[in-house]
Design an enzyme around this catalytic site. Sequence first.
Site, PDB file in Angstrom:
ATOM      1  N   GLY A 543     -12.482 -98.598  74.138  1.00  0.00           N
ATOM      2  CA  GLY A 543     -13.758 -98.000  73.773  1.00  0.00           C
ATOM      3  C   GLY A 543     -13.594 -96.529  73.477  1.00  0.00           C
ATOM      4  O   GLY A 543     -12.484 -95.993  73.516  1.00  0.00           O
ATOM      5  N   GLY A 544     -14.690 -95.893  73.185  1.00  0.00           N
ATOM      6  CA  GLY A 544     -14.651 -94.485  72.858  1.00  0.00           C
ATOM      7  C   GLY A 544     -14.265 -93.639  74.053  1.00  0.00           C
ATOM      8  O   GLY A 544     -13.818 -92.509  73.909  1.00  0.00           O
ATOM      9  N   PHE A 545     -14.436 -94.196  75.230  1.00  0.00           N
ATOM     10  CA  PHE A 545     -14.217 -93.385  76.415  1.00  0.00           C
ATOM     11  C   PHE A 545     -12.960 -93.814  77.157  1.00  0.00           C
ATOM     12  O   PHE A 545     -12.720 -93.392  78.265  1.00  0.00           O
ATOM     13  CB  PHE A 545     -15.432 -93.466  77.335  1.00  0.00           C
ATOM     14  CG  PHE A 545     -16.698 -93.047  76.638  1.00  0.00           C
ATOM     15  CD1 PHE A 545     -17.014 -91.707  76.511  1.00  0.00           C
ATOM     16  CD2 PHE A 545     -17.552 -93.986  76.086  1.00  0.00           C
ATOM     17  CE1 PHE A 545     -18.161 -91.316  75.852  1.00  0.00           C
ATOM     18  CE2 PHE A 545     -18.698 -93.595  75.429  1.00  0.00           C
ATOM     19  CZ  PHE A 545     -19.008 -92.261  75.312  1.00  0.00           C
ATOM     20  N   GLY A 546     -12.203 -94.694  76.542  1.00  0.00           N
ATOM     21  CA  GLY A 546     -10.963 -95.118  77.168  1.00  0.00           C
ATOM     22  C   GLY A 546     -10.783 -96.621  77.095  1.00  0.00           C
ATOM     23  O   GLY A 546     -11.679 -97.334  76.658  1.00  0.00           O
ATOM     24  N   LYS A 562     -13.079-100.120  83.245  1.00  0.00           N
ATOM     25  CA  LYS A 562     -13.010 -99.124  82.177  1.00  0.00           C
ATOM     26  C   LYS A 562     -12.292 -97.909  82.735  1.00  0.00           C
ATOM     27  O   LYS A 562     -12.713 -97.330  83.736  1.00  0.00           O
ATOM     28  CB  LYS A 562     -14.416 -98.752  81.732  1.00  0.00           C
ATOM     29  CG  LYS A 562     -14.425 -97.869  80.522  1.00  0.00           C
ATOM     30  CD  LYS A 562     -15.808 -97.795  79.912  1.00  0.00           C
ATOM     31  CE  LYS A 562     -15.720 -97.454  78.469  1.00  0.00           C
ATOM     32  NZ  LYS A 562     -15.937 -98.505  77.564  1.00  0.00           N
ATOM     33  N   ASP A 659     -24.414 -94.147  71.624  1.00  0.00           N
ATOM     34  CA  ASP A 659     -23.346 -94.854  70.911  1.00  0.00           C
ATOM     35  C   ASP A 659     -23.646 -96.348  70.858  1.00  0.00           C
ATOM     36  O   ASP A 659     -22.804 -97.179  71.180  1.00  0.00           O
ATOM     37  CB  ASP A 659     -21.993 -94.588  71.574  1.00  0.00           C
ATOM     38  CG  ASP A 659     -20.827 -94.984  70.671  1.00  0.00           C
ATOM     39  OD1 ASP A 659     -21.065 -95.197  69.454  1.00  0.00           O
ATOM     40  OD2 ASP A 659     -19.709 -95.100  71.171  1.00  0.00           O
TER      41      ASP A 659
END
Length: 848
Positions: A543-546, A562, A659
């Site tokens: 994902g965008g955050f990892g 996550k 997002d």
Amino acid sequence: MRARALFLFLVLFLAAAFFPVSISTDAIALGASIAGNQTLVSPGGVFQLGFFSPAGADGRRTYLGIWYYNIPGPTVAWVANRQNPLVDSPGVLRLSADGRLVVLDGQNGTVWSSPAPTGNVTASAAARLRDDGNLVLSSDGSGADQSVVWQSFDYPTDTLLPGMRLGVDLRAGITRNITAWRNPSDPSPGDVTFKLVIGGLPQFFLLRGATRLYTSGPWNGEILTGVPYLKSSDFTFKVVWSPDETYYSYSIGASSLRSRLVVDGTAGKLERFVWINGAWSNFWYYPTDPCDNYATCGAFGYCDTAGTTQCNCLPGFQPRSPQQWNLRDGSGGCVRTTNLSCGNGSSGAGDGFWVVNRMKLPEATNATVYAGMTLEQCRQVCLNNCSCRAYAAANVSGGASRGCVIWAVDLLDMRQYTTVVEDVYIRLAQSEIDALNAAANSRGRTSKRVVIAVVATVAGVLLLVAVGCCCVWRRRRKRRQGETDSAAPGGGDDVLPFRARKHAALDEEWRCGEEDVDLPLLDLAVILAATDNFALSNKIGEGGFGPVYMGKLECGQEVAVKRLSRRSMQGAVEFKNEVKLIAKLQHRNLVRLLGCCIDEDERMLLYEYMHNQSLDTFIFDEGKRRLLRWQKRFDIILGIARGLQYLHEDSRFRIIHRDLKASNVLLDRNMVPKISDFGIARMFGGDQTTAHTMKVIGTYGYMSPEYAMDGVFSMKSDIYSFGVLVLEIITGKRNRGFYEAELDLNLLRYAWKLWKEGRGVDLVDEVMDGSFNYSEVLRCIQVALLCVEVQPRNRPLMSSVVMMLASENATVPEPNEPGVNIGKNTSDTESSQGLTANNVTITEIDAR
Ligand SMILES: *[C@@H]1O[C@H](CO)[C@@H](O)[C@H](O)[C@H]1NC(C)=O
Ligand SMILES: *[C@@H]1O[C@H](CO)[C@@H](O)[C@H](O)[C@H]1NC(C)=O
Ligand SMILES: *[C@@H]1O[C@H](CO)[C@@H](O)[C@H](O)[C@H]1NC(C)=O
Ligand SMILES: *[C@@H]1O[C@H](CO)[C@@H](O)[C@H](O)[C@H]1NC(C)=O
Ligand SMILES: *[C@@H]1O[C@H](CO)[C@@H](O)[C@H](O)[C@H]1NC(C)=O
Ligand SMILES: *[C@@H]1O[C@H](CO)[C@@H](O)[C@H](O)[C@H]1NC(C)=O
Ligand SMILES: *[C@@H]1O[C@H](CO)[C@@H](O)[C@H](O)[C@H]1NC(C)=O
Ligand SMILES: *[C@@H]1O[C@H](CO)[C@@H](O)[C@H](O)[C@H]1NC(C)=O
Ligand SMILES: *[C@@H]1O[C@H](CO)[C@@H](O)[C@H](O)[C@H]1NC(C)=O
């Protein structure tokens, strides 16, 4: 005097100018006739009756028919002399003096005739073409029900119009079915028919010759159990089942809508067409999927499109031929694992019943209906009859004494739906039922634990319990034990080196106020064990955050972990506070946060695991797209809307997602959509109180113009993303990546263009083959276009979005042109923002 004459002339002239068809009337009087190219036109100009020659025929054969007035083609809805055409001869339709409608050829020979009326016919008798397409011969010309001598609706050809009846009328001795034309240029009866078969419960069959292609499923007093989704605002149907008459008929809400149900002989399908924007649109058709094909899984098998294998055996049954079954051919059906004892005490404890639900009822024309019985009485009747295989309620809307239907034959053509249809009670040997119960209980033991857990939840240990059973709890207890036993670093049994660095203070801090939700804080060790040290094979996404990993806790609970990227991380306390806040957001349409883990600069979040992964793996996938029928897509859209509404308006804290996109909507086992990644933007330290941010977090294609260009974000930018997402779900195409080359349009502009031209339905994913709820689709497109308007203030709030989507009667404003921030030429922006792929989140974060 002259002026009056002139006036009269003018009136006549105008009348003639405005009604050029003034020669056509809607009726034929007794003794009168129409001939050649003369026609009758219904009063409202909907239908026309006359002689026609089918398109594609040689033009020598002509028929008397009824077709839509003003729709080119002509689209013929009824044919009188479908078996006896006029050949090389002009035709005459006459209402003869004895009250029969007759078609005569050039030699005054009778080609076709309605039966002689049984009652008296007066001089004012007339045959009138009505706006519903019915040609009605009335003995006194009044058209009142009791004066009707004959009507074309009693003799359907291949088309069922709104108001027509399909079935049998025992009093009048009429059987009405619809039979396809032999071919498009020959109206004589072909071999495909749709008709009622009586016996047992009313049930409609599509047949080719004697072969059953498809059945509507038995009528259960409320629905036809094979078409559970057949409900919409603009379409209603009824089945009347009485001793005198049994039939199906339907009606259309908007009377201006032209709709017809037709048997297509070539395709072997039953199709419904609606006249939209100058064309016949194929609204739906049956059979729709392989499970609709008659008895496709054989005796005692049932079909389920949602399952991994289409054909399944009923509980207590096994495939008759496992080899054939493994080759995905279910037609051989299933056989009992254990024979029924049939009241023969020697073989054990007798028989019992196992209930299967959400079922299309088995073929019921050979079943027996017992009216007025309770289900308990039915059970006894079935147990006392050795040949009884199953029973079910006969009239689900009949209250306690619903009556029942009993099958003493093989159970055929069953199918399981995801929606409530009906329960069927399958007779099995008691030993088989005990075995099924034992299996269910062992599954149930875990769920029982969950039930206890839920009670505990109420007692206040909310999220701790949500993680499932034991493990977290055991861990923590162990840890506390460890703390008391030995404060020495590295002490304890299964301690990893870095546990020594675990801050004792952190644990204290973590337990906040009493009423605060307790968020499980997991050891890194637990997570490492669960994800097999973050094995690459467990990685399920980035994902965008990892990256995101799949994991399995000690107790068996599946989780998604996550691992937040290390860049720009908040301090531990700040992070924890955010996590606690997010954990409080709980909604059916949000992915649930189960816990977190902090270790040095590692930050991890534990979520519930979603079996069907993310929405983009469905809607943008050639194969899986087909599984998403309209009803499912609509449910998904509504679910996302509800989740977002909760984030924006109903939660204690206003959360802007920032997002929202297809890959951030996950689907659980039942395809319920759940928004993920909400609130993470906050953890990255985005300042939510100011409207401007230096950090652009989002995904191109979903970003509103004001956010992408000026960094201004608000709920309205989420709503923009939602609008884009809805259009993607409807079309099955990415906004970014969609490019209509010929028109030089992206998805939003293309949608807008079609909408403006009244061709909104053309947007719908072609894999749905026109099988969808027309008004729902249009409502969704309209709402989506409202959400993507340029001006944030013109976009509706999520609460109104939900209302507009969910309610058929809500007024939806007309949308304006959508705001599109990024056209096709965005390479500059991309490189400057470091964008690498279409659907990758950009997180541009300044170093802290
Ligand atoms: C009807 O048929 C007659 C003779 O066949 C022809 O003269 C006339 O033009 C036709 N009228 C129309 C409206 O086609
Ligand atoms: C058909 O019948 C009509 C009236 O009954 C008559 O005028 C006409 O001559 C007849 N035509 C033929 C070919 O018999
Ligand atoms: C038909 O008309 C005759 C004489 O007018 C009358 O006696 C008879 O009752 C009528 N029959 C019906 C069925 O109305
Ligand atoms: C359909 O109905 C017509 C008229 O009642 C009948 O003649 C025909 O046999 C029926 N077709 C089938 C396949 O039942
Ligand atoms: C079950 O019944 C069938 C036929 O009634 C018989 O052939 C078969 O042997 C029986 N099976 C058992 C296990 O009794
Ligand atoms: C009952 O079971 C016995 C032994 O299994 C068998 O011989 C007998 O035929 C059965 N009777 C019936 C009615 O099925
Ligand atoms: C129903 O009964 C009829 C007449 O006995 C028979 O021809 C037909 O095959 C049976 N249908 C099914 C599905 O068992
Ligand atoms: C068992 O049920 C079938 C179908 O309902 C019926 O035809 C048969 O007569 C019944 N037998 C007995 C013994 O009641
Ligand atoms: C089913 O039950 C409803 C409600 O009691 C009743 O109105 C209806 O007539 C019943 N239908 C049949 C076919 O018995």
